[in-house]
Design a protein around this motif. Structure first.
Motif, PDB file in Angstrom:
ATOM      1  N   LEU A   1     -57.208  51.531  16.200  1.00 34.13           N
ATOM      2  CA  LEU A   1     -55.901  52.304  16.280  1.00 34.13           C
ATOM      3  C   LEU A   1     -56.210  53.783  15.865  1.00 34.13           C
ATOM      4  O   LEU A   1     -56.810  54.197  15.137  1.00 34.13           O
ATOM      5  N   ASN A   2     -55.867  54.529  17.096  1.00 33.98           N
ATOM      6  CA  ASN A   2     -56.075  56.001  16.883  1.00 33.98           C
ATOM      7  C   ASN A   2     -57.581  56.428  16.605  1.00 33.98           C
ATOM      8  O   ASN A   2     -57.855  57.219  16.071  1.00 33.98           O
ATOM      9  N   GLY A   3     -58.415  55.460  17.347  1.00 34.22           N
ATOM     10  CA  GLY A   3     -59.999  55.680  17.213  1.00 34.22           C
ATOM     11  C   GLY A   3     -60.421  55.000  16.008  1.00 34.22           C
ATOM     12  O   GLY A   3     -61.652  54.948  15.865  1.00 34.22           O
ATOM     13  N   ALA A   4     -59.731  54.566  15.033  1.00 33.16           N
ATOM     14  CA  ALA A   4     -60.224  53.818  13.826  1.00 33.16           C
ATOM     15  C   ALA A   4     -60.385  52.280  13.862  1.00 33.16           C
ATOM     16  O   ALA A   4     -59.310  51.757  14.564  1.00 33.16           O
ATOM     17  N   VAL A   5     -61.364  51.704  13.613  1.00 37.50           N
ATOM     18  CA  VAL A   5     -61.524  50.206  13.940  1.00 37.50           C
ATOM     19  C   VAL A   5     -60.652  49.440  12.777  1.00 37.50           C
ATOM     20  O   VAL A   5     -60.812  49.709  11.478  1.00 37.50           O
ATOM     21  N   LYS A   6     -59.541  48.661  13.124  1.00 37.66           N
ATOM     22  CA  LYS A   6     -58.922  47.821  12.227  1.00 37.66           C
ATOM     23  C   LYS A   6     -59.281  46.395  12.310  1.00 37.66           C
ATOM     24  O   LYS A   6     -59.264  45.785  11.415  1.00 37.66           O
ATOM     25  N   GLN A   7     -59.681  45.809  13.570  1.00 37.95           N
ATOM     26  CA  GLN A   7     -60.242  44.676  13.623  1.00 37.95           C
ATOM     27  C   GLN A   7     -61.587  44.521  14.134  1.00 37.95           C
ATOM     28  O   GLN A   7     -61.946  45.411  15.053  1.00 37.95           O
ATOM     29  N   ASP A   8     -62.439  43.677  13.577  1.00 34.28           N
ATOM     30  CA  ASP A   8     -63.679  43.307  14.117  1.00 34.28           C
ATOM     31  C   ASP A   8     -64.175  41.946  13.778  1.00 34.28           C
ATOM     32  O   ASP A   8     -64.293  41.689  12.499  1.00 34.28           O
ATOM     33  N   GLY A   9     -64.153  41.125  14.636  1.00 36.63           N
ATOM     34  CA  GLY A   9     -64.190  39.741  14.519  1.00 36.63           C
ATOM     35  C   GLY A   9     -65.094  39.100  15.475  1.00 36.63           C
ATOM     36  O   GLY A   9     -65.451  39.558  16.669  1.00 36.63           O
ATOM     37  N   SER A  10     -65.319  37.941  15.655  1.00 33.86           N
ATOM     38  CA  SER A  10     -65.710  36.858  16.827  1.00 33.86           C
ATOM     39  C   SER A  10     -65.047  35.872  17.036  1.00 33.86           C
ATOM     40  O   SER A  10     -64.329  35.229  16.067  1.00 33.86           O
ATOM     41  N   THR A  11     -64.990  35.693  18.216  1.00 31.78           N
ATOM     42  CA  THR A  11     -64.246  34.288  18.725  1.00 31.78           C
ATOM     43  C   THR A  11     -64.895  32.887  17.962  1.00 31.78           C
ATOM     44  O   THR A  11     -64.199  32.037  18.171  1.00 31.78           O
ATOM     45  N   GLY A  12     -66.225  33.230  17.450  1.00 33.65           N
ATOM     46  CA  GLY A  12     -66.885  32.078  16.907  1.00 33.65           C
ATOM     47  C   GLY A  12     -66.047  31.571  15.679  1.00 33.65           C
ATOM     48  O   GLY A  12     -66.147  30.419  14.975  1.00 33.65           O
ATOM     49  N   GLN A  13     -65.146  32.740  15.281  1.00 36.61           N
ATOM     50  CA  GLN A  13     -64.264  32.337  13.817  1.00 36.61           C
ATOM     51  C   GLN A  13     -63.164  31.505  14.206  1.00 36.61           C
ATOM     52  O   GLN A  13     -62.579  31.077  13.032  1.00 36.61           O
ATOM     53  N   MET A  14     -63.017  30.958  15.194  1.00 35.50           N
ATOM     54  CA  MET A  14     -61.757  30.173  15.491  1.00 35.50           C
ATOM     55  C   MET A  14     -61.865  29.078  14.836  1.00 35.50           C
ATOM     56  O   MET A  14     -62.865  28.167  14.809  1.00 35.50           O
ATOM     57  N   VAL A  15     -60.762  28.409  14.165  1.00 33.25           N
ATOM     58  CA  VAL A  15     -60.556  27.057  13.536  1.00 33.25           C
ATOM     59  C   VAL A  15     -60.419  26.095  14.704  1.00 33.25           C
ATOM     60  O   VAL A  15     -61.150  25.288  14.746  1.00 33.25           O
ATOM     61  N   PHE A  16     -59.658  26.273  15.806  1.00 32.20           N
ATOM     62  CA  PHE A  16     -59.640  25.510  16.976  1.00 32.20           C
ATOM     63  C   PHE A  16     -60.468  26.384  18.298  1.00 32.20           C
ATOM     64  O   PHE A  16     -59.920  27.050  18.768  1.00 32.20           O
ATOM     65  N   PRO A  17     -61.394  25.878  18.768  1.00 32.73           N
ATOM     66  CA  PRO A  17     -62.205  26.524  19.690  1.00 32.73           C
ATOM     67  C   PRO A  17     -61.403  26.352  21.251  1.00 32.73           C
ATOM     68  O   PRO A  17     -60.320  25.427  21.304  1.00 32.73           O
ATOM     69  N   VAL A  18     -61.669  27.189  21.934  1.00 29.10           N
ATOM     70  CA  VAL A  18     -60.917  27.211  23.298  1.00 29.10           C
ATOM     71  C   VAL A  18     -60.903  25.930  23.864  1.00 29.10           C
ATOM     72  O   VAL A  18     -59.736  25.352  24.436  1.00 29.10           O
ATOM     73  N   SER A  19     -61.935  24.990  23.981  1.00 35.31           N
ATOM     74  CA  SER A  19     -61.977  23.789  24.617  1.00 35.31           C
ATOM     75  C   SER A  19     -60.887  22.772  23.768  1.00 35.31           C
ATOM     76  O   SER A  19     -60.518  22.110  24.552  1.00 35.31           O
ATOM     77  N   ALA A  20     -60.981  22.821  22.488  1.00 37.30           N
ATOM     78  CA  ALA A  20     -60.027  22.142  21.738  1.00 37.30           C
ATOM     79  C   ALA A  20     -58.531  22.375  22.134  1.00 37.30           C
ATOM     80  O   ALA A  20     -57.841  21.512  22.079  1.00 37.30           O
ATOM     81  N   LEU A  21     -58.325  23.698  22.195  1.00 34.24           N
ATOM     82  CA  LEU A  21     -57.013  24.265  22.356  1.00 34.24           C
ATOM     83  C   LEU A  21     -56.447  23.621  23.760  1.00 34.24           C
ATOM     84  O   LEU A  21     -55.393  23.153  23.890  1.00 34.24           O
ATOM     85  N   ILE A  22     -57.377  23.731  24.873  1.00 34.83           N
ATOM     86  CA  ILE A  22     -57.027  23.323  26.128  1.00 34.83           C
ATOM     87  C   ILE A  22     -56.585  21.877  25.972  1.00 34.83           C
ATOM     88  O   ILE A  22     -55.683  21.321  26.628  1.00 34.83           O
TER      89      ILE A  22
END
Length: 340
Positions: free
Chosen positions: A258-279
């Motif tokens: 936001l205006n150059g300042a990092v607000k979120q920094d994460g990984s998709t590996g932190q999902m509770v339900f991975p993409v395959s499970a969601l689909i």
């Protein structure tokens, strides 16, 4: 244009490519996305034919799914083009490129039949909002939909609604674009139905109340939250589609500035339900069609956790590694209306 690929077991997959939709001189075109420029597919195809004597036969049109797995008619041709461009020296490839400031990027999918989103799919985000994250085996994905009027092109403004201007928040998310009709598939099969990945910013009005003088009912809080997702412009998407070949959707870094300042920094590996499970879960009760988008939830760092909200004049940049940066300015609806 060719993004780094992540090795899987078994045969070596094709490196993924980044492709985009854009307008130039009022014409909608397809291109290879290069962060600061694009190479039009039709121009690359013509240059390839002149250089090699081979005709690739790419049809005209503005549907990115035609270029991508699993069922794109021209996926082999686009791989050939991508390999050829990667083999060129920088001067030759730059000669075909058009700077981003000379075109207008568009959402990767023009008219998805469904935009399905996830609530609470990252434990730390649930916790920063005051909730308790459950284990996957104990719960199920919280799904909701957004109307197509929320879709916003890269670099187009997110509009702060005059009806509720003070609590508009950001959520950087991995978007999954479906490539073939998907019904009742297993987790093991699920990723075979993905055409590619993009960036979604699930903009949210945290305190929208349609009738402040209403009589309180049991489900008011849920519907206030849901309606706060539906304002116009509240689903920026882009800047491109990363084709699904060789991509591990659970190993991508997400950041939001936001205006150059990092607000979120994460990984998709932190999902509770991975993409395959969601689909797989969604496909058990809802047919997913080519072009449908699943936005898979957001990591911690949303504005409401610190009492910081979007306001006119802000610039919000959501990015996912290997895909790119989705950049949108923020404007006030009252100001936008007066200048229109």
């Amino acid at each position: 244009m060719i993004a780094p690929h992540r090795p899987h077991h078994g045969h070596e997959p094709e490196p993924p490519v980044r492709v985009c939709r854009f307008t130039l001189d009022d014409e909608v075109l397809l291109g290879f996305y290069l962060d600061r420029s694009v190479i039009p597919v039709d121009a690359a195809c013509e240059a390839y034919s002149e250089a090699t004597g081979d005709e690739l036969g790419l049809a005209s049109g503005d549907d990115l799914l035609e270029l991508l797995p699993p069922d794109g008619t021209f996926q082999e041709e686009i791989r050939t083009l991508a390999r050829w461009i990667a083999s060129l020296d920088p001067i030759a490839s730059n000669a075909m490129a058009i700077p981003l400031d000379e075109i207008k990027l568009l959402t990767p999918v023009e008219h998805p039949s469904k935009i399905v989103l996830l609530a609470g799919n990252y434990a730390k985000h649930v916790e920063e909002r005051g909730g308790v994250a459950a284990e996957r085996e104990e719960t199920f994905p919280y799904l909701f939909l957004k109307p197509s009027t929320t879709l916003t092109h890269p670099h187009d403004p997110v509009v702060i609604p005059r009806v509720s201007p003070d609590h508009v928040d950001w959520e950087c998310e991995l978007g999954v674009v479906i490539g073939r009709v998907c019904k009742d598939v297993t987790e093991a099969e699920a990723l075979d139905y993905v055409a590619g990945y993009t960036v979604v910013n699930d903009i949210t009005d945290r305190k929208f109340t349609i009738n402040p003088d209403r009589k309180t009912r049991e489900r008011d809080k849920f519907f206030d939250w849901l309606h706060g997702k539906w304002h116009d412009t509240f689903c920026p998407m882009g800047p491109c589609l990363l084709s699904s070949e060789g991509v591990d959707p659970q190993a991508l870094r997400l950041t939001l500035k936001l205006n150059g300042a990092v607000k979120q920094d994460g990984s998709t590996g932190q999902m509770v339900f991975p993409v395959s499970a969601l689909i797989s879960t969604i496909s058990r009760f809802m047919t997913l069609l080519p072009g449908d988008v699943i936005s898979t939830g957001t990591p911690s760092g949303v504005g409401s956790a610190s009492g910081t909200y979007l306001k006119a004049g802000d610039l919000v940049e959501a990015s996912i590694e290997d895909i790119g940066v989705l950049s949108n300015p923020v404007v006030d609806e009252r100001e936008a209306s007066s200048s229109a």
